[in-house]
Design an enzyme around this catalytic site. Structure first.
Site, PDB file in Angstrom:
ATOM      1  N   ALA A  67      11.386 -55.256 -12.273  1.00 34.66           N
ATOM      2  CA  ALA A  67      12.491 -54.376 -12.648  1.00 34.66           C
ATOM      3  C   ALA A  67      12.974 -53.684 -11.373  1.00 34.66           C
ATOM      4  O   ALA A  67      12.211 -53.495 -10.420  1.00 34.66           O
ATOM      5  CB  ALA A  67      12.012 -53.362 -13.669  1.00 34.66           C
ATOM      6  N   GLY A 112       8.271 -57.066 -13.934  1.00 34.98           N
ATOM      7  CA  GLY A 112       9.227 -57.684 -14.858  1.00 34.98           C
ATOM      8  C   GLY A 112       9.444 -59.163 -14.568  1.00 34.98           C
ATOM      9  O   GLY A 112       9.859 -59.909 -15.456  1.00 34.98           O
ATOM     10  N   GLU A 115       6.688 -60.762 -16.295  1.00 33.79           N
ATOM     11  CA  GLU A 115       6.938 -60.584 -17.735  1.00 33.79           C
ATOM     12  C   GLU A 115       8.010 -61.549 -18.245  1.00 33.79           C
ATOM     13  O   GLU A 115       7.893 -62.086 -19.336  1.00 33.79           O
ATOM     14  CB  GLU A 115       7.349 -59.130 -18.010  1.00 33.79           C
ATOM     15  CG  GLU A 115       6.180 -58.157 -17.830  1.00 33.79           C
ATOM     16  CD  GLU A 115       6.616 -56.705 -17.879  1.00 33.79           C
ATOM     17  OE1 GLU A 115       7.381 -56.290 -16.977  1.00 33.79           O
ATOM     18  OE2 GLU A 115       6.213 -55.995 -18.810  1.00 33.79           O
ATOM     19  N   GLU A 135       2.952 -52.453 -11.497  1.00 38.37           N
ATOM     20  CA  GLU A 135       3.533 -51.199 -11.999  1.00 38.37           C
ATOM     21  C   GLU A 135       2.630 -49.995 -11.763  1.00 38.37           C
ATOM     22  O   GLU A 135       3.092 -48.885 -11.511  1.00 38.37           O
ATOM     23  CB  GLU A 135       3.839 -51.321 -13.507  1.00 38.37           C
ATOM     24  CG  GLU A 135       5.000 -52.243 -13.849  1.00 38.37           C
ATOM     25  CD  GLU A 135       4.599 -53.687 -14.040  1.00 38.37           C
ATOM     26  OE1 GLU A 135       3.456 -54.061 -13.694  1.00 38.37           O
ATOM     27  OE2 GLU A 135       5.437 -54.456 -14.541  1.00 38.37           O
TER      28      GLU A 135
HETATM   29  N1  CAA Z   1      13.402 -53.372  -7.156  1.00 36.81           N
HETATM   30  C1  CAA Z   1      14.369 -53.051  -6.271  1.00 36.81           C
HETATM   31  N2  CAA Z   1      14.463 -53.578  -5.026  1.00 36.81           N
HETATM   32  C2  CAA Z   1      13.516 -54.465  -4.675  1.00 36.81           C
HETATM   33  C3  CAA Z   1      12.472 -54.845  -5.537  1.00 36.81           C
HETATM   34  C4  CAA Z   1      12.439 -54.266  -6.847  1.00 36.81           C
HETATM   35  N3  CAA Z   1      11.513 -54.594  -7.757  1.00 36.81           N
HETATM   36  N4  CAA Z   1      11.672 -55.737  -4.893  1.00 36.81           N
HETATM   37  C5  CAA Z   1      12.220 -55.898  -3.669  1.00 36.81           C
HETATM   38  N5  CAA Z   1      13.333 -55.147  -3.539  1.00 36.81           N
HETATM   39  C6  CAA Z   1      14.198 -55.034  -2.378  1.00 36.81           C
HETATM   40  C7  CAA Z   1      13.561 -54.226  -1.275  1.00 36.81           C
HETATM   41  O1  CAA Z   1      13.738 -52.848  -1.486  1.00 36.81           O
HETATM   42  C8  CAA Z   1      14.304 -54.746  -0.059  1.00 36.81           C
HETATM   43  O2  CAA Z   1      15.570 -54.128   0.005  1.00 36.81           O
HETATM   44  P1  CAA Z   1      16.163 -53.654   1.449  1.00 36.81           P
HETATM   45  O3  CAA Z   1      16.344 -54.951   2.205  1.00 36.81           O
HETATM   46  O4  CAA Z   1      17.438 -52.981   1.086  1.00 36.81           O
HETATM   47  O5  CAA Z   1      15.118 -52.789   2.055  1.00 36.81           O
HETATM   48  C9  CAA Z   1      14.542 -56.217  -0.394  1.00 36.81           C
HETATM   49  O6  CAA Z   1      14.392 -56.337  -1.798  1.00 36.81           O
HETATM   50  C10 CAA Z   1      13.525 -57.143   0.261  1.00 36.81           C
HETATM   51  O7  CAA Z   1      12.229 -56.680  -0.089  1.00 36.81           O
HETATM   52  P2  CAA Z   1      11.099 -56.332   1.020  1.00 36.81           P
HETATM   53  O8  CAA Z   1      11.723 -55.953   2.301  1.00 36.81           O
HETATM   54  O9  CAA Z   1      10.160 -55.354   0.373  1.00 36.81           O
HETATM   55  O10 CAA Z   1      10.428 -57.776   1.157  1.00 36.81           O
HETATM   56  P3  CAA Z   1       8.937 -58.082   1.589  1.00 36.81           P
HETATM   57  O11 CAA Z   1       8.875 -59.551   1.830  1.00 36.81           O
HETATM   58  O12 CAA Z   1       8.478 -57.175   2.668  1.00 36.81           O
HETATM   59  O13 CAA Z   1       8.063 -57.738   0.262  1.00 36.81           O
HETATM   60  C11 CAA Z   1       7.586 -57.739  -2.072  1.00 36.81           C
HETATM   61  C12 CAA Z   1       8.259 -58.471  -0.897  1.00 36.81           C
HETATM   62  C13 CAA Z   1       6.080 -57.768  -1.893  1.00 36.81           C
HETATM   63  C14 CAA Z   1       7.964 -58.505  -3.355  1.00 36.81           C
HETATM   64  C15 CAA Z   1       8.088 -56.286  -2.146  1.00 36.81           C
HETATM   65  O14 CAA Z   1       9.495 -56.287  -2.096  1.00 36.81           O
HETATM   66  C16 CAA Z   1       7.667 -55.553  -3.374  1.00 36.81           C
HETATM   67  O15 CAA Z   1       6.527 -55.122  -3.477  1.00 36.81           O
HETATM   68  N6  CAA Z   1       8.595 -55.377  -4.343  1.00 36.81           N
HETATM   69  C17 CAA Z   1       8.356 -54.602  -5.520  1.00 36.81           C
HETATM   70  C18 CAA Z   1       7.475 -55.349  -6.510  1.00 36.81           C
HETATM   71  C19 CAA Z   1       7.192 -54.484  -7.708  1.00 36.81           C
HETATM   72  O16 CAA Z   1       6.586 -53.436  -7.603  1.00 36.81           O
HETATM   73  N7  CAA Z   1       7.616 -54.960  -8.892  1.00 36.81           N
HETATM   74  C20 CAA Z   1       7.403 -54.246 -10.130  1.00 36.81           C
HETATM   75  C21 CAA Z   1       8.571 -53.382 -10.431  1.00 36.81           C
HETATM   76  S1  CAA Z   1       8.274 -52.302 -11.795  1.00 36.81           S
HETATM   77  C22 CAA Z   1       8.519 -53.242 -13.165  1.00 36.81           C
HETATM   78  O17 CAA Z   1       8.792 -54.421 -13.121  1.00 36.81           O
HETATM   79  C23 CAA Z   1       8.428 -52.448 -14.436  1.00 36.81           C
HETATM   80  C24 CAA Z   1       8.428 -53.201 -15.711  1.00 36.81           C
HETATM   81  O18 CAA Z   1       7.493 -53.838 -16.108  1.00 36.81           O
HETATM   82  C25 CAA Z   1       9.566 -53.035 -16.584  1.00 36.81           C
END
Ligand code: CAA
Length: 261
Positions: A67, A112, A115, A135
């Site tokens: 998400a 997500g 999911e 999460e």
């Molecule tokens: N939401 C919003 N933006 C996201 C994102 C997310 N879930 N995942 C990545 N991005 C964005 C980053 O902020 C970044 O944006 P900028 O270039 O503007 O900084 C861009 O995508 C590239 O990401 P990274 O620079 O972080 O890439 P990386 O290769 O260093 O890392 C990653 C990759 C490990 C996937 C890392 O991006 C990450 O940990 N992302 C979040 C994963 C996460 O926590 N997902 C769960 C979300 S909560 C959820 O899903 C709730 C639910 O059940 C409903």
């Protein structure tokens, strides 16, 4: 009909490919994307030109990284609840779609992202895919039915470990846990997903639809009720032209020509 801001939808030889297309944020799911997923799968469900659907993400790095965290950060409790319900409804549109849906997982499938692939019928992952429910690291829990689907797919023991630790794990581990049907090299992912989709598209649409119902409704009920549902659906098959053709073709030692009725 399939003109969206955050999704690409293409249809070829009865196979629709839906691509989540927000590569700058690793295909993260915001409200608009969830609304589009819900609309796309609701429309594909009744599109007669489509028998099988493939879901994937744009680019080679991510399937869906979860998400959209930037979208969620300022939400209040009511908005959080509503966002969770919207994600659940969007994924239910996938699960309730009467056509087989194959997730082609091309990289990060986190939160997500894991999911949404669990709402699909089959999961084929590239060897670079990374899974997880991170999460807990954000001070929340899975909110798009991950606590429910993950537990049903891998059992309580593995689901609790994955959700409590927020650890990422690779495609081989996901396969070992029973989350995946296949792991293939990234370069072969779409070819493999298409080959499986084509194989399934050669079967009768009615028996595919009711097999999905027998499994998905049956697993949510007790064994006896599920078996009765199965027997009713099994009986219904005998009202189709495809059952007559399938059995006649066997008896005549030729390949069945199904007409999806
Ligand atoms: N939401 C919003 N933006 C996201 C994102 C997310 N879930 N995942 C990545 N991005 C964005 C980053 O902020 C970044 O944006 P900028 O270039 O503007 O900084 C861009 O995508 C590239 O990401 P990274 O620079 O972080 O890439 P990386 O290769 O260093 O890392 C990653 C990759 C490990 C996937 C890392 O991006 C990450 O940990 N992302 C979040 C994963 C996460 O926590 N997902 C769960 C979300 S909560 C959820 O899903 C709730 C639910 O059940 C409903």
């Amino acid at each position: 009909m399939y003109n969206y801001q955050n999704l690409l939808v293409s249809i070829e030889a009865k196979i629709a490919t839906v691509t989540v297309n927000r590569p700058k944020v690793l295909n993260a799911l915001n409200k608009d994307t969830l609304l589009e997923i819900k609309a796309a799968f609701t429309t594909l469900a009744t599109d007669p030109s489509v028998k099988v659907i493939i879901l994937t993400g744009s680019g080679e790095k991510a399937f869906v990284a979860g998400a959209d965290i930037a979208f969620m950060q300022p939400l209040n409790a009511i908005e959080g609840y509503e966002f969770g319900r919207l994600g659940q409804e969007a994924f239910m549109a996938i699960e309730a779609c009467p056509k087989p849906v194959i997730a082609a997982i091309n990289g990060f499938a986190l939160g997500g992202g894991q999911e949404i692939c669990m709402a699909c019928d089959l999961r084929i992952a590239a060897d670079n895919a990374k899974f997880g429910q991170p999460e807990i690291n954000l001070g929340i829990i899975p909110g798009f039915a991950g606590t429910q689907r993950l537990t049903r797919l891998v059992g309580k023991t593995a689901a609790k470990y994955i959700i409590y630790t927020g650890e990422m794990f690779g495609a081989e581990e996901a396969y070992r846990l029973g989350l995946l049907n296949k792991v293939v090299p990234l370069a072969n992912l779409m070819a493999e997903a298409n080959a499986v989709a084509q194989k399934i598209a050669g079967k009768g649409a009615v028996s595919l639809k009711i097999a999905k119902s027998a499994i998905d409704i049956g697993i949510e009920t007790d064994f006896n009720t599920g078996s009765i549902h199965e027997a009713e659906l099994f009986g219904l098959c005998f009202a189709t032209a495809d059952q007559k053709e399938g059995m006649q073709a066997f008896l005549e030692k030729r390949k069945a020509e199904f007409i999806d009725r």
